[in-house]
Write an enzyme that holds these catalytic residues in place. Structure first.
Site, short mmCIF file in Angstrom:
data_model
loop_
_atom_site.label_atom_id
_atom_site.label_comp_id
_atom_site.label_asym_id
_atom_site.label_seq_id
_atom_site.Cartn_x
_atom_site.Cartn_y
_atom_site.Cartn_z
N HIS A 4 0.85 -1.19 0.00
CA HIS A 4 0.00 0.00 0.00
C HIS A 4 0.89 1.24 0.00
O HIS A 4 2.11 1.14 0.18
CB HIS A 4 -0.93 0.00 1.23
CG HIS A 4 -0.20 0.04 2.55
ND1 HIS A 4 -0.12 -1.06 3.38
CD2 HIS A 4 0.49 1.02 3.17
CE1 HIS A 4 0.58 -0.74 4.46
NE2 HIS A 4 0.97 0.52 4.34
P1 TYD Z 1 -2.23 -4.18 7.80
O1 TYD Z 1 -2.47 -2.78 7.29
O2 TYD Z 1 -2.82 -5.29 7.01
O3 TYD Z 1 -0.66 -4.43 8.00
P2 TYD Z 1 0.52 -4.39 6.91
O4 TYD Z 1 0.67 -2.98 6.46
O5 TYD Z 1 1.72 -4.90 7.65
O6 TYD Z 1 0.17 -5.29 5.77
O7 TYD Z 1 -2.75 -4.24 9.31
C1 TYD Z 1 -3.07 -5.47 9.95
C2 TYD Z 1 -4.21 -5.22 10.93
O8 TYD Z 1 -3.80 -4.36 11.98
C3 TYD Z 1 -5.42 -4.57 10.27
O9 TYD Z 1 -6.57 -5.19 10.81
C4 TYD Z 1 -5.35 -3.13 10.72
C5 TYD Z 1 -4.66 -3.21 12.06
N1 TYD Z 1 -3.84 -2.04 12.38
C6 TYD Z 1 -4.21 -1.25 13.44
O10 TYD Z 1 -5.23 -1.48 14.12
N2 TYD Z 1 -3.42 -0.18 13.77
C7 TYD Z 1 -2.31 0.11 13.07
O11 TYD Z 1 -1.61 1.11 13.41
C8 TYD Z 1 -1.93 -0.71 11.96
C9 TYD Z 1 -0.70 -0.40 11.14
C10 TYD Z 1 -2.73 -1.78 11.65
#
Ligand code: TYD
Length: 137
Positions: free
Chosen positions: A55
């Site tokens: 992303h």
């Molecule tokens: P995700 O965005 O999929 O992680 P990555 O960028 O590593 O692929 O996030 C995983 C899960 O964690 C998703 O359900 C959102 C949650 N999350 C939070 O609650 N707070 C945060 O600061 C972050 C980065 C993710």
């Protein structure tokens, strides 16, 4: 939302305070990173064949540090495409704005700590690669 900040990607090397007891690294706003920290999260227990991220952000500024183990971060921005290996706690990767990032090849002991300048906000994410290319033009 159509606003975003210019992409910026840079490896930052940290000063290591080493003595006979071991080592210490301090991260301070205005020295190692240029923003006020509003959120910290860390990623661990990632399987070696798993990629995360995939992303970009519109406004977010982040400092990524592998406090343990190693992880590769592929970044694409403004027509640049670079892979950064975070394999030591004495360096970090500063990422600001419209940068498509993917984290991969986590070692089993990898802990990726992220300092961010804003709380979690889904509206700051661009999760579709074609949308990222369109907004980056
Ligand atoms: P995700 O965005 O999929 O992680 P990555 O960028 O590593 O692929 O996030 C995983 C899960 O964690 C998703 O359900 C959102 C949650 N999350 C939070 O609650 N707070 C945060 O600061 C972050 C980065 C993710």
């Amino acid at each position: 939302m159509s606003t975003f900040i210019q992409p910026y990607v840079k490896i930052v090397n940290f000063k290591v305070h080493k003595d006979t007891r071991g080592a210490l690294i301090a991260l301070e706003e205005g020295h190692e990173f240029p923003f006020v920290v509003r959120r910290v999260y860390y990623i661990f227990g990632t399987l070696v064949d798993i990629s995360r991220g995939k992303h970009a952000h519109r406004l977010l500024k982040q400092l990524l540090v592998a406090t343990s183990g190693s992880v590769n971060i592929s970044c694409e921005w403004d027509g640049n495409n670079e892979n950064f290996k975070l394999d030591s706690p004495d360096k970090g990767l500063l990422i600001e704005g419209l940068v498509w990032r993917e984290m991969h090849h986590f070692t089993s002991d990898a802990v990726l700590m992220v300092l961010a300048d804003a709380p979690y906000s889904e509206s700051d994410y661009i999760r579709n690669y074609d949308d990222f290319l369109r907004v980056s033009k």
